[in-house]
Each structure stands twice: as structure tokens, then as C-alpha cells.
Design a protein around this motif. Structure first.
Motif, PDB file in Angstrom:
ATOM      1  N   GLN A   1       0.876  -1.181   0.000  1.00 10.76           N
ATOM      2  CA  GLN A   1       0.000   0.000   0.000  1.00 10.76           C
ATOM      3  C   GLN A   1       0.913   1.230   0.000  1.00 10.76           C
ATOM      4  OE1 GLN A   1      -2.555   1.790   3.426  1.00 10.76           O
ATOM      5  NE2 GLN A   1      -3.784   0.142   2.526  1.00 10.76           N
TER       6      GLN A   1
ATOM      7  N   HIS B   1       1.473   5.201  -0.312  1.00 10.33           N
ATOM      8  CA  HIS B   1       0.836   6.507  -0.142  1.00 10.33           C
ATOM      9  C   HIS B   1       1.670   7.601  -0.804  1.00 10.33           C
ATOM     10  CE1 HIS B   1      -1.994   5.404   3.283  1.00 10.33           C
ATOM     11  NE2 HIS B   1      -1.300   4.309   3.063  1.00 10.33           N
ATOM     12  N   ASN B   2       0.991   8.639  -1.294  1.00  5.76           N
ATOM     13  CA  ASN B   2       1.665   9.855  -1.751  1.00  5.76           C
ATOM     14  C   ASN B   2       1.431  10.938  -0.704  1.00  5.76           C
ATOM     15  OD1 ASN B   2       2.770  12.068  -2.992  1.00  5.76           O
ATOM     16  ND2 ASN B   2       1.447  12.023  -4.797  1.00  5.76           N
TER      17      ASN B   2
ATOM     18  N   TRP C   1      -3.589   6.620  -2.185  1.00  6.07           N
ATOM     19  CA  TRP C   1      -2.620   5.525  -2.203  1.00  6.07           C
ATOM     20  C   TRP C   1      -3.025   4.454  -3.205  1.00  6.07           C
ATOM     21  CZ3 TRP C   1      -5.671   6.783   1.990  1.00  6.07           C
ATOM     22  CH2 TRP C   1      -6.626   5.849   2.409  1.00  6.07           C
TER      23      TRP C   1
END
Length: 741
Positions: free
Chosen positions: A583, A585-586, A667
Motif C-alpha cells: 500500500q 501513499h503519496n 494511495w
């Protein structure tokens, strides 16, 4: 007759001239009387600031400081306030006592300005002292940081104990002739620019606290003693032009404009400072900016495990504040976050005072715990960890992560590098000032091995933020033909260097087969960047083993997702796969987009999808001494917004070959049950291992922080089952990881 006509005409003209002169005199007198009827006020910015050029508007009138009500206040009124304070203009204004409630009278209410007034007193209002407001309605402004050139400040009104703050155009340390070529300038005569002229300050009332503030403004963490003898000799020979006031600082101000104006010094030529001489300031540079690594600097900056660091900033000396606690890095909540706490952070890290205290995750969201909340600093702490904070305060999320922008020394780095031929100042061919035939000339940089890390250093050196692209051909940017020859080659950067010269390169012996010109290195820069972070907890919770038949892995085998022994494996045999979900994320400030355009994406017929990045993640299984025993990789076959934080709209979806990317606050999830989301451990023996996942391993796309692209876990494999534990994100050596087992 002719003489008579001439005389009559002359008389008429003379009478007309006298009439005009009398009329002009009356108009001037009327205007002067009108101006004299206008109340004379003085302004200051006060309250809980995050920048030195913002704050609650306070007015000094009739011998008393008071505030301004926000009723009917506008950006035009803010413009008048900022210009009256010597700034070029206003950026914004804030109602409802954003900078805290003031005290005393509310002098002005229902203020209406056109924006052209010279003083807030000239704007329409209810009149001084006529207000139905409370201090919960005190207005504040944010001014431009630039000063009006040649602005003359009036300082003869507020002589009370809590008088005016110091207001000048500029401040500088003027080095002696023997020290002018040193970079940075750490010592010399202090000069302030007022009314367009540089002036010295008398040292009769000067103290060490004042010097501390000046050093902080110039980008230095502290002040030090110096030899006064040469300066006394120089001062006796120089023509002096003293400023007419002394200065009273407490030492914890971030800027001279927050210090109080001291007593007025009578101007009597050079005898203004009869018992003293012009102020001299000597500063201690931070380790990064020290002109030489002497014993003194080595003693002052011992190599220790830092307790505070900055992450996600585009420039040197700025970023999200992170604190180390119990071996784990965490963030600081922005509740009560102010310029004083930010300055403690900046000085601790070897910079000067803070230019700005940022809130609301302006430098991107961090990961892990929020270690500190409701921080309160006196300003003299050696570390942020010494400041008071509320250990029991809960409810802070990473959307409230605090950040800072620090003052850094003027190093002149941007003078040895330039971008040429670009469509805007943020792009172009990289040209450096290098030595050729014994003289300094502008030339290009060889593009062999030129990549994102090198481009990141260029953008930072020029103050242009992050790199968005690194180019190995620049034929479409026509620069100065005289700068076509290559003057720097073999450049390899880690990404942390302050200048391109600090990177590894060939030195004076340039070697570049393709040459410069159209093949010279180029960059494009941006002030924001994405920041990908892997959720370590998801990896830990989803890890398992699967034995899968070879005949069901043909597409994965074609894409090289199995170990080398699979090439000779029997189709009826099984492969043991270590599976897990990713997973990603940005947490940055701009979307993560593949570098390659859709036209150049690679189509894989077996899996029936495009690869926008051939290697998006690396998966490695390593022994405890760091030796790789098995590996895998994942191409970005479908980079999209799987889920987003509340209130954020998805932008990227792979369905029907749509755009690929990860939006800020969203994400992408690669589930454990899809092809290549594994490591082939068929040939791995039972034992203890390190599982490592690296996102964007080749730095193909620029990010604001690469240190959080690595995730490591401890793994124990008994030949039948696998346990994964102690997963964490961020760089950490294997020894530390094993100790925590």
C-alpha cells in the motif's frame, strides 16, 4: 508707442504672475493645514507570529497602543498598513484575532481605505476610539517580505516602555577588506539601511543578545567573541555615518524587526558615538557552512546522533520537523507552533533564526507517531527536545505536521551555475562556471550518467526547488554557443550536496565522448514534489507463503518475476512464493506521475497491460549481514488511486488505459494475489532474514524525500512457514534492526 504697448503688456503679465503666486501660496497653506489636521500615528505588528512580517495591527495614538477592529477591513486597508510599515505591499489579512487578542483601546473601527492613502489615519473610519468591537475581532495582516527602497521611517512618537520595534530596509555585516573574499561573511561592521543609506550603529548600548539576533538573521546559529583592536584602528580611520537609535533585543527574536527601538542618539556628526565605536558582529557558522574544518569547529559540532531533522523541503534549511524518540522518528503537531520554536529548531541544526514557522503539513505529511504537541519554547533552548510540550495531548494527525524555513548564509552558490535556453526560469541547459586555460569560463556539463539526483542538486543550488526532469539531450534549448564546450564531466551526486561542484566528477581532466552542445545535460525544476511512502504495517499483516505450479506462472516467468532456477524448472514443478500486499501513499505536495509519456509505455501481451515504469518497486530477501539471497521486482502496470483520504477526489484510474499516477493524499494498493507481487524463495534455506522493499529504486521520478522509500522487516523462515515482524519505514542499518529483535 511700441514701448508703451510693451510696458502695458508687461504690467498685465506681472499682475497675473503675482495673482497666481498668491493663489498657489493659499493652496499650499490650505493643504498643509489639512495635513496637519490629520492625526499622526505609528504602527507595529504584534502577537503570535509565524513570520516577522505578519501580525496583529497595533496603532500608537495619543500616547497609547491599541488595536484595529476587523469590521469592514479589506485588502486595500492591509496595503496601506504594510506600506506605512515600510513593506512593498500586503499579501493577505486575517479577522477574528488570528494573532491573539490585543490589549488596551480599540482605536479604529469600520476602516475604509482606497489603498492609495499614505497612512491608516487618512482612511475613513468611525474616528479614533469610537468602536463597538471586542479584542476577539482584532485584525491582522501578512505583508510582503520585501522592503520599500529608500523608505524613511518615523520614530519620534512611541517612546513609552513598550515602544516601537526596529524598522529598517536591510541589515548586513560588512567585512573588512582582508575578509571580503571569505564565504560566508561571518564577521565585520554591522550596518543598517535606512532612508536608502547604509549607516553604522553606536556600540555604547550594544550587547551580546543583539549580536545573537543579527547572526540568526544572517543564517548563523550563534555569535562569538572577536579581537576588537583591529576594528578600533579601522574605525578611527573611517568616515562614520551613525544611525540615530540604539537597539534592545532579548536574544530570542527571529528578526531585528521584532527587537525594541532603544533610546534616540543625538546626531552630532562623528561625535554621535563619543565613548564608543561602530558595532562589530562575529558569528559562528553551522558545520555545513564552515569555511574550514578547524579544531574549533570540530569541538563545537561533535558528531552525534541527531535528535531533530528536517524532511521534505525544497531548499537547504527548510522542511518538516521530525524528532527522534525511543529510536523512532516522529513529527511535531502545529498546535501553538510559532516563530520562536521554529528558531530553536533552525539554530539546533546549524542554520540561523527562522524565516517562517509553517503549519498544516505545508512540507508534506510525515509517517509514524506525532511525538510533540503544544510546544512552547523560550528561544534559548539548545534543542527542541528541551522545550515544554504537552505529552498527554491527543488528536493530532499528520495533516497538522509542523515545518520551518530557516535563514541560511549567503554563499553565492547560484553565481557559479545557470540554466540557459529554457522556456522559463525553471528549465534549461545546465551551464557552470569552470576553469579553462587558466581562466573562468561558462561551459556545459557532460550528460553521460546524468540523472535525477544530479538534477536535484542543480535545482537546489539555484534555489528552484526539486527536479522534475533530468535531460541527456538539450538540442531544443539553444544556449549561448560560446558555452557549448564541456567543462565538467563524470558527475555523480548522492542528492544531498549543496552544489554540483561537491558531487563526484572528473575534475580538471574532462572526458565526454559525445561532447556538449546538443548532448549537454539539462534540467527542469519545480517547487513541489511527490513523496511515496510504503505502509509497513500492511506488509507485516499480509505476508504469507504460497506454493504455485510452474504452469500457472508463464506470464510472470516471461516478465522475469521468478528466480533464475525457474528457467530450467519442470512445468509440473512448484515455486515457493513469499507474498504480501503493498500500500503506497503519496504524502508529498504534487502528484506522482510516471516519467515516460503514455506513447512510450511498454505493452505486455501476456498480462494484457501497459508498464508505465519497468521497475517501480524492488523486493529483496537478505541475510542478516546484508547479502541478498532472493529478489523480486514490480513494474507499475497499473499506477492508480485505489483509495484517498476523506475529501480528496481520485484522479488516476487505469480502466480503459487511462492516465496513471497517485494523487496527493491517495494511495495505490498492489494486492498480494496478483502476479509478481512476491519474492521467489524456492531456493532459500530456512533461517533468519531481512525483507526489504524499495519504491522508485532507480530514482526515475523525483521525490521530496527518498529516505522513506525503503521498508525493512525481520523474517524467520522454518522451511514451512514464515514470520514477518518489526517492520519499519526509513533508512536504518541492519545492526540496529537485528538488535531490536
Amino acid at each position: 508707442c511700441t514701448l508703451f504697448i510693451f510696458s502695458a503688456s508687461f504690467c498685465i503679465m506681472l499682475r497675473l504672475a503675482v495673482f497666481c503666486f498668491l493663489l498657489y501660496t493659499l493652496l499650499v497653506a490650505s493643504s498643509a493645514q489639512s495635513d496637519s489636521n490629520q492625526p499622526v500615528i505609528q504602527l507595529r505588528l504584534a502577537g503570535e507570529k509565524k513570520k516577522h512580517y505578519e501580525g496583529r495591527v497595533e496603532v500608537f495614538y495619543n500616547g497609547e497602543w491599541g488595536t484595529v477592529c476587523d469590521d469592514d477591513f479589506s485588502i486595500y486597508a492591509a496595503q496601506v498598513v504594510c506600506r506605512e510599515l515600510g513593506f512593498t505591499g500586503a499579501e493577505s489579512w486575517s479577522p477574528s484575532a488570528k494573532y491573539g487578542k490585543g490589549e488596551g483601546r480599540i482605536w479604529l473601527d469600520n476602516v475604509h481605505c482606497t489603498g492609495s492613502e499614505k497612512s491608516l489615519a487618512h482612511c475613513e473610519s468611525n474616528g479614533f476610539g469610537v468602536s463597538d468591537c471586542k479584542h476577539s475581532e482584532d485584525v491582522g495582516v501578512v505583508c510582503s517580505s520585501k522592503r520599500i527602497p529608500g523608505f524613511k521611517f518615523i520614530r519620534n512618537q512611541a517612546n513609552s516602555q513598550e515602544g516601537l520595534t526596529v524598522q529598517v530596509e536591510e541589515v548586513r555585516i560588512r567585512a573588512t577588506y582582508s575578509h571580503r573574499k571569505r564565504i560566508p561573511i561571518t564577521e565585520g561592521f554591522l550596518e543598517v539601511k535606512d532612508g536608502g543609506k547604509w549607516r553604522q550603529i553606536c556600540n555604547e548600548d550594544w550587547n551580546q543578545k543583539n549580536s545573537r539576533v543579527i547572526c540568526g538573521m544572517q543564517g548563523f546559529p550563534g555569535e562569538k567573541r572577536f579581537n576588537t583592536r583591529p576594528y578600533k584602528l579601522l574605525a578611527s580611520r573611517r568616515k562614520k555615518n551613525y544611525w540615530g537609535f540604539s537597539i534592545n533585543c532579548t536574544g530570542n527574536e527571529a528578526d531585528l524587526s521584532d527587537c525594541k527601538l532603544g533610546r534616540e542618539i543625538e546626531q552630532k556628526g562623528n561625535s554621535t558615538c563619543g565613548k564608543g565605536m561602530p558595532v562589530v558582529v562575529s558569528c559562528v557558522p553551522g558545520r555545513v557552512f564552515a569555511p574550514s574544518v578547524s579544531i574549533g569547529f570540530r569541538k563545537a559540532y561533535r558528531v552525534e546522533q541527531p535528535l531533530v531533522r528536517l524532511r521534505g523541503g525544497a531548499m537547504i534549511g527548510e522542511g518538516r520537523v521530525e524528532v527522534l524518540k525511543n529510536g523512532e522518528w516522529g513529527t511535531v503537531c502545529d498546535d501553538n507552533w510559532n516563530i520562536r520554536a521554529a528558531t530553536v529548531v533552525c539554530r539546533e541544526l546549524g542554520f540561523g533564526s527562522a524565516k517562517e514557522a509553517l503549519t498544516g503539513a505545508r512540507m508534506g505529511q510525515g509517517i509514524g507517531p506525532v511525538h510533540m504537541n503544544e510546544v512552547e519554547c523560550s528561544g534559548f533552548e539548545k534543542s527542541l527536545t528541551e522545550c515544554y510540550f504537552n505529552p498527554n495531548s491527543l488528536g493530532c494527525s499528520h495533516e497538522e505536521d509542523a515545518a520551518v524555513k530557516c535563514n541560511v548564509p549567503a554563499m553565492g552558490f547560484h553565481n557559479r551555475l545557470r540554466l540557459s535556453g529554457g522556456r522559463n526560469p525553471y528549465e534549461g541547459r545546465v551551464e557552470v562556471l569552470g576553469e579553462r586555460n587558466g581562466s573562468l569560463v561558462w561551459g556545459t556539463v557532460c550528460s553521460d550518467s546524468w540523472g535525477t539526483m544530479e538534477a536535484m542538486v542543480v535545482c537546489r543550488q539555484l534555489g528552484l526547488g526539486f527536479a522534475s526532469n533530468a535531460f541527456q539531450e538539450t538540442w531544443y534549448w539553444q544556449g549561448d554557443s560560446s558555452a557549448d564546450p564541456v567543462v565538467m564531466s563524470g558527475v555523480r551526486c548522492s542528492g544531498t550536496e549543496l552544489t554540483l561542484e561537491q558531487c563526484l566528477h572528473h575534475g580538471k581532466h574532462v572526458a565526454c565522448p559525445k561532447g556538449g552542445g546538443r548532448f549537454a545535460a539539462g534540467v527542469s525544476c519545480t517547487m513541489t514534489a511527490p513523496d511515496l511512502v510504503l505502509n509497513a504495517q500492511v506488509v507485516e499483516q499480509t505476508t504469507y507463503l504460497e506454493d504455485r505450479p510452474m504452469y500457472a506462472l508463464q506470464c510472470a516467468h516471461e516478465e522475469r518475476c521468478l528466480s533464475g532456477s525457474a528457467d530450467k524448472a519442470d512445468p509440473s514443478s512448484y515455486r515457493r512464493l513469499l507474498r504480501f500486499s503493498s500500500q503506497i501513499h503519496n504524502n508529498g505536495q504534487s502528484d506522482f506521475r510516471p516519467r515516460a509519456s503514455p506513447q512510450s509505455w511498454v505493452w505486455h501481451d501476456c498480462h494484457r497491460h501497459y508498464h508505465s515504469m519497468e521497475v517501480f518497486t524492488h523486493y529483496d530477501l537478505m541475510s542478516l549481514n546484508g547479502t541478498k539471497v532472493a529478489e523480486g521486482h514490480k513494474a507499475s502496470f497499473c499506477l492508480e488511486d485505489t483509495y484517498c483520504d476523506e475529501g480528496i477526489q481520485k484522479r488516476y484510474e487505469c480502466a480503459n488505459f487511462g492516465a496513471q499516477g497517485i494523487t496527493v493524499g491517495c494511495w495505490d494498493t498492489y494486492r498480494h494475489d496478483i502476479d509478481c507481487q512476491w519474492i521467489d524463495i524456492t531456493d532459500v534455506k530456512p533461517g533468519d532474514y531481512i525483507l526489504q522493499v524499495v519504491i522508485n529504486p532507480n530514482y526515475e521520478v523525483a521525490e521530496s524525500d527518498y529516505t522513506n522509500n525503503i521498508m525493512k522487516c525481520r523474517s524467520r523462515y522454518d522451511g514451512h512457514r514464515i514470520w514477518t515482524y518489526n517492520c519499519h519505514t526509513g533508512k536504518k542499518d541492519l545492526f540496529t534492526l537485528c538488535i531490536k529483535d
